[in-house]
Design a protein around this motif. Structure first.
Motif, PDB file in Angstrom:
ATOM      1  N   GLU A  70       8.076  32.163  40.477  1.00 44.90           N
ATOM      2  CA  GLU A  70       9.340  31.778  39.824  1.00 44.90           C
ATOM      3  C   GLU A  70       9.170  31.685  38.311  1.00 44.90           C
ATOM      4  N   THR A  71       8.066  31.067  37.889  1.00 43.49           N
ATOM      5  CA  THR A  71       7.841  30.926  36.447  1.00 43.49           C
ATOM      6  C   THR A  71       7.545  32.284  35.817  1.00 43.49           C
ATOM      7  N   PHE A  72       6.776  33.114  36.530  1.00 44.52           N
ATOM      8  CA  PHE A  72       6.509  34.454  35.993  1.00 44.52           C
ATOM      9  C   PHE A  72       7.823  35.218  35.826  1.00 44.52           C
ATOM     10  N   GLU A  73       8.700  35.112  36.803  1.00 41.63           N
ATOM     11  CA  GLU A  73       9.991  35.811  36.739  1.00 41.63           C
ATOM     12  C   GLU A  73      10.784  35.337  35.517  1.00 41.63           C
ATOM     13  N   ALA A  74      10.755  34.036  35.268  1.00 46.03           N
ATOM     14  CA  ALA A  74      11.458  33.489  34.095  1.00 46.03           C
ATOM     15  C   ALA A  74      10.828  34.021  32.802  1.00 46.03           C
ATOM     16  N   CYS A  75       9.485  34.159  32.788  1.00 47.26           N
ATOM     17  CA  CYS A  75       8.791  34.745  31.629  1.00 47.26           C
ATOM     18  C   CYS A  75       9.263  36.177  31.394  1.00 47.26           C
ATOM     19  N   TRP A  76       9.357  36.945  32.498  1.00 52.45           N
ATOM     20  CA  TRP A  76       9.773  38.343  32.367  1.00 52.45           C
ATOM     21  C   TRP A  76      11.206  38.446  31.837  1.00 52.45           C
ATOM     22  N   VAL A  77      12.088  37.560  32.283  1.00 56.77           N
ATOM     23  CA  VAL A  77      13.474  37.563  31.795  1.00 56.77           C
ATOM     24  C   VAL A  77      13.483  37.396  30.277  1.00 56.77           C
ATOM     25  N   GLU A  78      12.715  36.431  29.777  1.00 58.70           N
ATOM     26  CA  GLU A  78      12.685  36.198  28.324  1.00 58.70           C
ATOM     27  C   GLU A  78      12.041  37.368  27.581  1.00 58.70           C
ATOM     28  N   LEU A  79      10.928  37.890  28.124  1.00 57.83           N
ATOM     29  CA  LEU A  79      10.248  39.012  27.469  1.00 57.83           C
ATOM     30  C   LEU A  79      11.139  40.247  27.445  1.00 57.83           C
ATOM     31  N   SER A  80      11.802  40.536  28.556  1.00 61.03           N
ATOM     32  CA  SER A  80      12.641  41.743  28.614  1.00 61.03           C
ATOM     33  C   SER A  80      13.841  41.625  27.674  1.00 61.03           C
ATOM     34  N   GLU A  81      14.432  40.433  27.592  1.00 59.66           N
ATOM     35  CA  GLU A  81      15.563  40.241  26.664  1.00 59.66           C
ATOM     36  C   GLU A  81      15.102  40.394  25.215  1.00 59.66           C
ATOM     37  N   ALA A  82      13.910  39.868  24.922  1.00 56.86           N
ATOM     38  CA  ALA A  82      13.367  40.005  23.564  1.00 56.86           C
ATOM     39  C   ALA A  82      13.088  41.472  23.234  1.00 56.86           C
ATOM     40  N   LEU A  83      12.538  42.213  24.213  1.00 55.16           N
ATOM     41  CA  LEU A  83      12.269  43.643  24.004  1.00 55.16           C
ATOM     42  C   LEU A  83      13.557  44.418  23.754  1.00 55.16           C
ATOM     43  N   CYS A 119      11.426  34.823  22.468  1.00 52.21           N
ATOM     44  CA  CYS A 119       9.966  34.799  22.299  1.00 52.21           C
ATOM     45  C   CYS A 119       9.422  33.373  22.408  1.00 52.21           C
ATOM     46  N   VAL A 120      10.124  32.441  21.816  1.00 56.98           N
ATOM     47  CA  VAL A 120       9.689  31.040  21.867  1.00 56.98           C
ATOM     48  C   VAL A 120       9.668  30.556  23.320  1.00 56.98           C
ATOM     49  N   ARG A 121      10.742  30.866  24.061  1.00 56.35           N
ATOM     50  CA  ARG A 121      10.796  30.443  25.479  1.00 56.35           C
ATOM     51  C   ARG A 121       9.749  31.175  26.310  1.00 56.35           C
ATOM     52  N   PHE A 122       9.506  32.464  25.983  1.00 54.32           N
ATOM     53  CA  PHE A 122       8.503  33.254  26.703  1.00 54.32           C
ATOM     54  C   PHE A 122       7.137  32.580  26.618  1.00 54.32           C
ATOM     55  N   HIS A 123       6.699  32.247  25.407  1.00 56.61           N
ATOM     56  CA  HIS A 123       5.381  31.626  25.238  1.00 56.61           C
ATOM     57  C   HIS A 123       5.343  30.231  25.872  1.00 56.61           C
ATOM     58  N   SER A 124       6.445  29.517  25.749  1.00 56.38           N
ATOM     59  CA  SER A 124       6.506  28.176  26.329  1.00 56.38           C
ATOM     60  C   SER A 124       6.391  28.225  27.862  1.00 56.38           C
ATOM     61  N   LEU A 125       7.059  29.191  28.471  1.00 50.33           N
ATOM     62  CA  LEU A 125       6.976  29.343  29.934  1.00 50.33           C
ATOM     63  C   LEU A 125       5.566  29.751  30.372  1.00 50.33           C
TER      64      LEU A 125
END
Length: 210
Positions: A111-124, A156-162
């Motif tokens: 679940e947390t990895f999925e949330a990381c991917w959401v933030e990374l993909s939106e940032a990309l 990016c901030v949320r990605f690293h935090s997650l």
């Protein structure tokens, strides 16, 4: 696989059943790893606890798998420089724990990895909408920008935090390196963190269910 001219990763098809098309490539070469062998990378790391460079490489590999399956990025993945994309991904991941590749123990939860991917993909996607140099490798340039121009953007901030939130206690059973490039012993920073008479963690950790 060895070092040499990197080849673009093939597109994922349903027939591949979600297996990483990169397995014929070398995950380790892609992530510029020094202490990890491809044999250390589990097919399904979810539910396992990993540390050091092994944790970084596993997380990076999971992001590659998601990136090449995501239709939003397919038009940017026709031609790209694998090594450059890998290096920029590694640089971005290194920012998570103060520039170090000796990551603390991480319990890789789906679940947390999925949330990381959401933030990374939106940032990309945000980075890909900015003007790009003519003829540039769009996806690699976008990944680089996440560690430079866009490093303070909310995604990016949320990605690293997650990613940091995956950190767990040192007494978890941690998967050791069993196929280190450098020796047959676990590489420094990836040995089991537990001490005393606890059972040795096996190479393949079964996913834990909540």
């Amino acid at each position: 696989g060895g070092h040499g001219v990197p080849h673009p990763m093939p597109k994922t098809t349903d027939k591949q059943n979600g297996r990483s098309p990169s397995k014929s490539e070398t995950v380790v070469d892609r992530l510029w790893a020094k202490q990890v062998s491809d044999k250390d990378i589990p097919e399904n790391p979810f539910g396992g606890t990993y540390k050091g460079e092994l944790a970084l490489v596993i997380i990076g590999d999971l992001f590659f798998r998601r990136l090449i399956k995501d239709q939003r990025f397919s038009r940017f993945l026709g031609i790209y420089h694998l090594k450059e994309l890998a290096l920029n991904t590694r640089k971005l991941l290194l920012r998570t724990f103060h520039g170090s590749d000796q990551w603390p123990p991480l319990l890789i939860e789906p679940e947390t990895f999925e949330a990381c991917w959401v933030e990374l993909s939106e940032a990309l996607l945000e980075a890909l909408h900015l003007p790009l140099p003519l003829g540039s490798d769009c996806i690699s340039v976008a990944m680089e920008r996440l560690g430079t121009d866009l490093r303070d953007c909310s995604h990016c901030v949320r990605f690293h935090s997650l990613l940091q939130s995956l950190k767990c206690a040192e007494d978890e059973d941690i998967v050791p390196l069993v196929h280190s490039k450098m020796s047959n012993k676990p590489a420094k920073g990836n040995e089991p963190a537990s001490r005393g008479g606890t059972k040795s963690p096996s190479k393949n950790v079964s996913p834990r269910r909540a």
